[in-house]
Design an enzyme around this catalytic site. Sequence first.
Site, short mmCIF file in Angstrom:
data_model
loop_
_atom_site.label_atom_id
_atom_site.label_comp_id
_atom_site.label_asym_id
_atom_site.label_seq_id
_atom_site.Cartn_x
_atom_site.Cartn_y
_atom_site.Cartn_z
N GLU A 178 0.95 -1.16 0.05
CA GLU A 178 0.07 0.05 0.07
C GLU A 178 0.84 1.30 0.14
O GLU A 178 0.67 2.40 0.85
CB GLU A 178 -0.93 0.10 1.21
CG GLU A 178 -1.85 -1.28 1.20
CD GLU A 178 -2.75 -1.47 2.40
OE1 GLU A 178 -2.72 -0.76 3.33
OE2 GLU A 178 -3.56 -2.65 2.30
N ASN A 219 2.01 -4.98 -3.36
CA ASN A 219 0.76 -5.23 -3.09
C ASN A 219 -0.27 -4.05 -2.78
O ASN A 219 0.16 -3.35 -1.92
CB ASN A 219 0.75 -6.33 -1.80
CG ASN A 219 -0.55 -6.70 -1.58
OD1 ASN A 219 -1.29 -7.56 -2.50
ND2 ASN A 219 -1.08 -6.85 -0.42
N HIS A 235 -10.40 -6.36 -2.21
CA HIS A 235 -11.31 -6.19 -1.48
C HIS A 235 -12.57 -5.70 -2.05
O HIS A 235 -12.55 -4.60 -2.38
CB HIS A 235 -10.98 -5.43 -0.16
CG HIS A 235 -9.81 -6.11 0.69
ND1 HIS A 235 -10.05 -7.09 1.37
CD2 HIS A 235 -8.39 -5.49 0.69
CE1 HIS A 235 -8.98 -7.54 1.87
NE2 HIS A 235 -7.99 -6.83 1.72
N GLU A 282 -5.86 -10.89 -1.40
CA GLU A 282 -6.72 -10.81 -0.14
C GLU A 282 -8.39 -10.66 -0.52
O GLU A 282 -8.98 -9.91 -0.21
CB GLU A 282 -6.43 -9.40 0.48
CG GLU A 282 -4.95 -9.29 0.79
CD GLU A 282 -4.42 -8.05 1.49
OE1 GLU A 282 -5.39 -7.37 2.24
OE2 GLU A 282 -3.14 -7.82 1.68
N ASP A 336 -12.08 -10.82 -0.93
CA ASP A 336 -13.28 -10.93 -0.27
C ASP A 336 -14.31 -9.94 -1.01
O ASP A 336 -13.98 -8.98 -1.64
CB ASP A 336 -13.17 -10.51 1.17
CG ASP A 336 -12.71 -9.28 1.64
OD1 ASP A 336 -12.62 -8.20 0.78
OD2 ASP A 336 -12.00 -9.15 2.69
O1 9MR Z 1 -7.50 -8.40 8.41
C1 9MR Z 1 -6.57 -7.58 9.21
C2 9MR Z 1 -6.92 -7.04 10.26
O2 9MR Z 1 -7.24 -8.08 11.18
C3 9MR Z 1 -6.01 -5.94 10.93
O3 9MR Z 1 -6.85 -5.61 12.20
C4 9MR Z 1 -5.83 -4.99 9.94
C5 9MR Z 1 -5.08 -3.77 10.37
O4 9MR Z 1 -4.76 -3.06 9.66
O5 9MR Z 1 -5.26 -5.80 8.75
C6 9MR Z 1 -6.06 -6.71 8.17
O6 9MR Z 1 -5.48 -6.81 7.01
C7 9MR Z 1 -5.28 -5.99 5.83
C8 9MR Z 1 -4.19 -6.44 5.22
O7 9MR Z 1 -2.95 -6.72 6.14
C9 9MR Z 1 -3.58 -5.43 3.97
N1 9MR Z 1 -4.47 -4.95 3.21
C10 9MR Z 1 -5.96 -4.81 3.84
C11 9MR Z 1 -6.24 -5.82 4.90
C12 9MR Z 1 -7.72 -5.46 5.59
O8 9MR Z 1 -7.71 -4.37 6.14
#
Ligand code: 9MR
Length: 469
Positions: free
Chosen positions: A162, A204, A239, A267, A269
């Site tokens: 990101e 990513n 997402h 990732e 969903d």
């Molecule tokens: O799914 C993850 C969640 O449990 C955490 O609290 C969160 C913290 O920012 O991160 C989520 O995973 C993220 C991933 O690491 C990067 N892309 C976005 C995902 C969803 O927020």
Amino acid sequence: MLLTRQRRRAVIAGVVTVATAALGLGLSTQFASAQTTLRGAADDIGIDIGVAVNDSLLQNNQAYRELVAREFNSVTAENVMKMESVQPSQGQFNFAPGDRLVNFAQQNDMSVYGHTLVWHSQSPDWVENLSGTALRQAMENHITTTMNHWEGDIFAWDVVNEVVGDNNGQLRDSFWLQGMGENYIRWAFEAARAADPNADLYMNDYSIDGVNAKSDRYYQIAQDLVARDLLDGMGFQAHLILGQVPGTMEQNLQRFADLGLKVRITELDVRIQMPASQQELEQQAQDFQRVVEICTNIADCSGVTVWGVRDGDSWVPDVFEGYGAPLLFNDNNQPKPAYHAVLEALGGDGGPTTPPTSDPVTTTPPPTGSGCTATLTVQSPWNTGATYAGTVKANQSLSGWTVTWTWPGSERISNAWSIQGTLSGATVTASNVGYNGTLSAGQSTSFGFNITKPDGSTASVPTVTCTPA
Ligand code: 9MR
């Protein structure tokens, strides 16, 4: 060992693609294999079907572990390989939770995708307070120490995550950028390449699934890193919102693949405004299927990773108020329509590929006069099974409901969604799940299930009794 398996997959994929292209046939219809798990089907076509794994569920929930091991051939740590978890204090590394996942993966013959080394979020405070040379050294030391620890165990890493913001393709204004300037991205990749020359190095991000200003900026950065032999892959988080798979997604992934990169859905969903109707769950199935097809259409797509196992495990409801149900399994560990669609898209046996014409589609007459009424409809029967849709209509306001019926013959439920209870025997007693129990008078909700009927008889429609909880 795991790296070797990755390469073998790529070879198998090449053979299957050539064979099907020569015959002009689609994988998902003509060559549906007998595989009945996602990983079985994915192995056959040489790609990864991955899942983000939650560490506390991995430790404490046997059903969760079994589901992950049965259905997926690749895992990503949802949180425990992020910097705040791996290096909470400067110089003090905590690899134990990540090692737990790596051990689980190796015991179950799964590959491990590394997420993530450099991210603006979930970084420890100590690193956010550094800048200049001190920040660069801390970043490089984190990359080197982490990748060395898991060298040979992790086949690919999200080196940076990101790094482009949501403002017209400009770099994200993070503490990394502020502290080091834009060269930090290249420095991160140089450190990663040196630390583990065999690992695939990825960028990513989210909202880069289609062609847009943000993915255009990644395309530029990718061109530069490829010219320096520092980048191997591009990760598209995906997402997604229901019904919104970008129309340019395949074209977008293909342009990165054309740079010589692997591409990966990292990732996935698909979130739905709650409560989710049966129709929405079916739309979601189409969305998942399309994304998986995009990956199988692109020779250099290394796989698709889903961001969590059951709907209740997902990050979505915590962040997008009113949205949920974004994954392949319900909270009763049962596959949803999207699961069957993904299985089919991978070439497995997701159920009937074409609706049969001979079997009549029948419905029960709803009984009247009680607090709720329920109906069952046979949606798509095939010789040894059928998919049913059920509805519950509230005649008064309800805080929960139970439906019961008895199968007259050999029919038995094999998997169900949006209900839980005693499902697998001749007499079924099924109740609402968390999100579909509260109904106001006149409101309806739906559930569904698949049955097996080994004797090949016509799928019957038993009378259903509905009782308020
Ligand atoms: O799914 C993850 C969640 O449990 C955490 O609290 C969160 C913290 O920012 O991160 C989520 O995973 C993220 C991933 O690491 C990067 N892309 C976005 C995902 C969803 O927020």
